[in-house]
Design a protein around this motif. Structure first.
Motif, PDB file in Angstrom:
ATOM      1  N   LYS A 161       1.143  -0.979   0.058  1.00 14.43           N
ATOM      2  CA  LYS A 161       0.062   0.219  -0.087  1.00 14.43           C
ATOM      3  C   LYS A 161       0.804   0.972  -0.068  1.00 14.43           C
ATOM      4  O   LYS A 161       2.437   0.925   0.552  1.00 14.43           O
ATOM      5  CB  LYS A 161      -1.300   0.065   1.508  1.00 14.43           C
ATOM      6  CG  LYS A 161      -0.356   0.046   2.572  1.00 14.43           C
ATOM      7  CD  LYS A 161      -1.449   0.137   3.472  1.00 14.43           C
ATOM      8  CE  LYS A 161      -1.003   0.560   4.803  1.00 14.43           C
ATOM      9  NZ  LYS A 161      -1.581   0.905   6.369  1.00 14.43           N
TER      10      LYS A 161
ATOM     11  N   GLU B  51      -7.350   4.372   1.786  1.00 19.98           N
ATOM     12  CA  GLU B  51      -7.185   3.539   1.482  1.00 19.98           C
ATOM     13  C   GLU B  51      -7.278   3.095   0.799  1.00 19.98           C
ATOM     14  O   GLU B  51      -7.519   1.879  -0.150  1.00 19.98           O
ATOM     15  CB  GLU B  51      -8.125   2.642   2.937  1.00 19.98           C
ATOM     16  CG  GLU B  51      -7.914   0.878   2.551  1.00 19.98           C
ATOM     17  CD  GLU B  51      -6.723   0.444   2.717  1.00 19.98           C
ATOM     18  OE1 GLU B  51      -6.813  -0.476   2.212  1.00 19.98           O
ATOM     19  OE2 GLU B  51      -5.361   1.113   3.473  1.00 19.98           O
TER      20      GLU B  51
ATOM     21  N   ARG C  72      -6.483   2.627  -2.790  1.00 16.30           N
ATOM     22  CA  ARG C  72      -4.489   1.793  -2.354  1.00 16.30           C
ATOM     23  C   ARG C  72      -4.153   1.018  -4.381  1.00 16.30           C
ATOM     24  O   ARG C  72      -3.064   1.402  -4.664  1.00 16.30           O
ATOM     25  CB  ARG C  72      -4.883   0.850  -1.572  1.00 16.30           C
ATOM     26  CG  ARG C  72      -3.512  -0.963  -1.483  1.00 16.30           C
ATOM     27  CD  ARG C  72      -3.498  -0.958  -0.799  1.00 16.30           C
ATOM     28  NE  ARG C  72      -4.625  -2.082  -0.220  1.00 16.30           N
ATOM     29  CZ  ARG C  72      -5.283  -2.989   0.855  1.00 16.30           C
ATOM     30  NH1 ARG C  72      -4.058  -2.856   1.645  1.00 16.30           N
ATOM     31  NH2 ARG C  72      -5.952  -3.795   0.463  1.00 16.30           N
TER      32      ARG C  72
END
Length: 242
Positions: free
Chosen positions: A163, A208, A211
């Motif tokens: 990530k 997130e 990612r």
């Protein structure tokens, strides 16, 4: 045998515009120019040109031949290679930045290491009115911002990331960013792919969700630059493919 002529002493510092006037006097097809030809092309007096030539020779831009004529030297070729490389890099980077900005809705940039700083080399701004106002060429510190972290990542570390780096308030208290290092054909660090925006919008939770988009775009860019080891799919812990 042609006897080498003595070189004039340099007094003072040559102004930049006169130096550039002399360099741009050389044209395609010129192998070397005499002092008389340089006077005719630049309009400068002989003594001025001779002083400029000593400075240019000291910095590797000019070579003075045994017969007194001048020719361009290796430093000109090196700068041309840097220029061509930058143009080639732009061809690879800019389409990805446009794609990334469109997909994320935020500003997409490509940063490179510049001494003790990181420099924004390419940038596609977000369409949002609230955005960070930086332009290509702007310098930022090598602090704990995501882009700076990516620019410190060695190949083995960067290729193992599953990530992007994330930072909030590192350089600007109101800004956040996510970033991944980009490597070239020889596993050399080419720069950092960065998405940035207001911290209120680019939260850690939002980062997130971006990612996979970041990982896919970074690996596409590295593949286009000839980097090996980019076959690993986004979202997986990767192992370097040698």
């Amino acid at each position: 045998m042609v006897k080498a002529r003595p070189r004039p002493a340099v007094n003072g510092v040559a102004s930049a515009d006169r130096v550039l006037t002399v360099l741009t006097a050389f044209r395609i097809g010129d192998t070397a120019l005499s002092l008389v030809e340089l006077v005719e092309r630049t309009g400068l007096i002989k003594s001025t040109i001779m002083r400029l030539m000593v400075s240019l020779e000291n910095h590797g831009f000019i070579t003075r031949m045994a017969d007194g004529r001048y020719q361009l030297a290796s430093e000109v070729m090196r700068l041309n290679a840097v220029y061509q490389e930058a143009l080639d890099l732009e061809r690879h980077v800019m389409p990805r930045l446009h794609q990334l900005s469109e997909l994320t809705g935020e500003t997409a940039s490509f940063y490179v290491r510049h001494g003790a700083y990181r420099m924004c080399q390419y940038r596609v701004n977000s369409t949002h009115r609230l955005r960070l106002h930086l332009q290509p060429g702007d310098m930022r510190p090598m602090d704990e911002a995501a882009g700076a972290q990516a620019l410190r990542a060695p190949y083995a570390v960067g290729m193992a990331l599953h990530k992007p780096y994330y930072s909030r308030g590192a350089t600007d208290p109101h800004a956040a960013s996510i970033a991944l290092p980009i490597y070239g054909a020889q596993h050399e660090l080419m720069g950092a792919l960065v998405v940035s925006g207001p911290a209120s919008r680019l939260t850690e939770e939002t980062a997130e969700t971006l990612r996979e988009t970041m990982l896919v775009t970074a690996r596409e860019l590295m593949r286009s630059l000839g980097c090996k080891g980019t076959e690993v799919r986004a979202g997986q812990n990767s192992e370097t493919v040698q």
